[in-house]
Write an enzyme that holds these catalytic residues in place. Structure first.
Site, PDB file in Angstrom:
ATOM      1  N   GLU A 176       0.950  -1.166  -0.005  1.00 11.43           N
ATOM      2  CA  GLU A 176       0.059  -0.012   0.153  1.00 11.43           C
ATOM      3  C   GLU A 176       0.832   1.142  -0.039  1.00 11.43           C
ATOM      4  O   GLU A 176       1.820   1.274   0.806  1.00 11.43           O
ATOM      5  CB  GLU A 176      -1.029   0.136   1.410  1.00 11.43           C
ATOM      6  CG  GLU A 176      -1.705   1.154   1.082  1.00 11.43           C
ATOM      7  CD  GLU A 176      -2.691   1.062   2.548  1.00 11.43           C
ATOM      8  OE1 GLU A 176      -3.544   2.254   2.498  1.00 11.43           O
ATOM      9  OE2 GLU A 176      -2.719   0.360   3.131  1.00 11.43           O
ATOM     10  N   ASN A 234      -4.897   4.798  -1.428  1.00  7.65           N
ATOM     11  CA  ASN A 234      -6.232   5.402  -0.963  1.00  7.65           C
ATOM     12  C   ASN A 234      -6.714   6.403  -1.539  1.00  7.65           C
ATOM     13  O   ASN A 234      -6.131   7.441  -2.107  1.00  7.65           O
ATOM     14  CB  ASN A 234      -5.874   5.862   0.423  1.00  7.65           C
ATOM     15  CG  ASN A 234      -5.692   4.938   1.442  1.00  7.65           C
ATOM     16  OD1 ASN A 234      -6.417   4.004   1.997  1.00  7.65           O
ATOM     17  ND2 ASN A 234      -4.281   4.548   1.907  1.00  7.65           N
ATOM     18  N   ASP A 296     -12.248  -0.393   2.338  1.00  7.67           N
ATOM     19  CA  ASP A 296     -11.267  -0.329   3.445  1.00  7.67           C
ATOM     20  C   ASP A 296     -12.090  -0.238   4.651  1.00  7.67           C
ATOM     21  O   ASP A 296     -13.299   0.294   4.890  1.00  7.67           O
ATOM     22  CB  ASP A 296     -10.676   0.997   3.268  1.00  7.67           C
ATOM     23  CG  ASP A 296      -9.181   0.917   4.066  1.00  7.67           C
ATOM     24  OD1 ASP A 296      -9.163   0.205   4.699  1.00  7.67           O
ATOM     25  OD2 ASP A 296      -8.552   1.939   4.066  1.00  7.67           O
ATOM     26  N   GLU A 353      -5.829  -6.108   7.985  1.00  6.45           N
ATOM     27  CA  GLU A 353      -5.026  -5.091   8.390  1.00  6.45           C
ATOM     28  C   GLU A 353      -4.717  -4.734   9.785  1.00  6.45           C
ATOM     29  O   GLU A 353      -5.845  -4.916  10.757  1.00  6.45           O
ATOM     30  CB  GLU A 353      -5.720  -3.597   7.978  1.00  6.45           C
ATOM     31  CG  GLU A 353      -4.655  -2.442   7.856  1.00  6.45           C
ATOM     32  CD  GLU A 353      -5.521  -0.955   7.610  1.00  6.45           C
ATOM     33  OE1 GLU A 353      -4.802   0.005   6.943  1.00  6.45           O
ATOM     34  OE2 GLU A 353      -6.777  -0.743   7.360  1.00  6.45           O
TER      35      GLU A 353
END
Length: 403
Positions: A176, A234, A296, A353
């Site tokens: 990420e 993101n 997310d 996560e």
């Protein structure tokens, strides 16, 4: 415990007179003489405003202002002491109050049963130490809009990368991209200090474009070394519903010869519920061109399940608040299990996560989660450190994958 025994100020909040006196007697017999008592939350709140209480024993079920209301009010007042819950309530209720207290930023030392043992009281009291105010790395400097504009103009915004690995094989499968501000005076600045500033002042599209461009440029270099890795980025609310995000991504992928199928765009529920129609259009167009979409922080919104049905997601990302040490909490573990099963049935990849220890790793691997992201496998790092991390990670794998 940094204070001497005679310096420590302890308050007992308990509406039952006999139980309150009994607990005070136990504490006093351990050598602590500086004691306060309160029969309800309102009295305790007034005393805490007059005295610097170090440790507060708090009953939960009291008439008037109960223990939960007291804890909330203490939090609002910046209470810095340690809190010990004293309750005969069911375990799941007390555990929920413990989580609530932590969320309020209170320092919770634990709980005692009624009646409690001398040994348990001593251990909990001795576990307290005054909280140190965190030192500000930037010496308290407030980063301003002009500084952020300068940072964008002078190329100070850079991507750092947190690797993702497969639970099944341990293979490095992606990363990420996370924005960092390399400030010339204050060093590395985390995104929590500048993302909202960018969003509220019309700079988030420019910042997002910088991260997209630099990340895909790095992706081009990884392709040349033979590594074909998925890259996650993101998307903010404004980037999703304003501007020309899709064309920006397509142009950069074409420029750096990156297949859009290697790019996953992470969106939180709050970023698309504000304008669901526009979000549906943009996200569906991105999927049409091959980009992956990740929901997310799954499970933290009020209608995550509904959004899964409405939007063309390819990945479900389990929020760290559920993942962290989930083996300790049956409720969180149940949410994790059902989310992984839901992802499997919907044909989505599941990503956990916030994996920070081996026990969580092994549990999620057993449950069939697909991808791990967390400090256990890798912290965020600059591109220059990725190869060295990969080498060290491969050396850890044989022991980790052994039955």
């Amino acid at each position: 415990m940094n204070k001497a025994q005679h310096e420590l100020l302890i308050m007992v909040v308990e509406d039952h007179g006999f139980q309150r006196k009994a607990l005070l007697h136990q504490i006093r017999s351990l050598g602590y003489q500086n004691l306060l008592e309160a029969a309800d939350g309102a009295e305790a709140l007034a005393l805490s405003q007059q005295h610097a209480v170090d440790i507060l024993f708090c009953d939960l079920r009291m008439p008037g202002m109960d223990g939960m209301a007291l804890l909330r009010r203490l939090s609002l007042g910046g209470f810095r002491g340690g809190i010990i819950l004293s309750s005969a309530l069911e375990d799941d209720v007390v555990e929920a109050v413990l989580r609530m207290s932590t969320a309020y930023g209170l320092q919770v030392l634990g709980r005692i049963e009624k009646p409690s043992s001398q040994q348990q009281l001593q251990v909990l009291i001795e576990s307290w130490s005054p909280r140190q105010e965190p030192a500000l790395k930037d010496d308290g400097h407030r980063l301003g809009l002009d500084e952020l504009r300068r940072a964008l103009d002078e190329d100070q915004i850079v991507p750092w990368y947190q690797p993702k690995v497969s639970f099944a094989s341990g293979e490095w499968v992606g990363m990420e991209a996370l924005a960092r501000w390399q400030h010339p005076k204050y060093g590395l600045v985390s995104p929590g200090r500048f993302i909202q500033l960018a969003e509220h002042n019309g700079l988030i599209d420019q910042l997002t474009e910088v991260i997209i461009n630099k990340s895909l440029s790095d992706g081009h270099l990884w392709e040349e070394t033979g590594l074909s890795l998925n890259l996650s980025m993101n998307l903010s609310t404004t980037s999703l519903i304003e501007g020309d995000l899709c064309n920006t991504l397509l142009n950069q992928c074409q420029r750096w010869s990156i297949n859009p199928e290697l790019i996953t765009l992470e969106v939180t529920e709050s970023s698309f519920v504000q304008d669901l129609g526009k979000s549906l259009e943009v996200l569906t167009r991105l999927r049409m061109h091959g980009f992956g979409l990740s929901i997310d922080d799954f499970g933290t919104g009020y209608s995550s399940m509904q959004q899964l049905a409405l939007l063309p997601f390819t990945e479900l990302k389990l929020d760290r608040s559920f993942v962290y040490r989930c083996f300790e909490d049956p409720s969180r573990l149940a949410i994790i299990e059902s989310s992984i099963e839901l992802a499997r049935k919907l044909g989505l990849k599941s990503v956990a996560e916030g994996v920070e220890d081996e026990q969580t790793w092994r549990l999620l691997a057993t449950l069939g989660c697909d991808v791990c992201q967390g400090f256990f496998s890798a912290r965020p790092m600059p591109r220059s450190e990725l190869q060295e991390w990969h080498k060290a990670w491969q050396e850890r794998l044989p022991a980790l994958l052994a039955l």
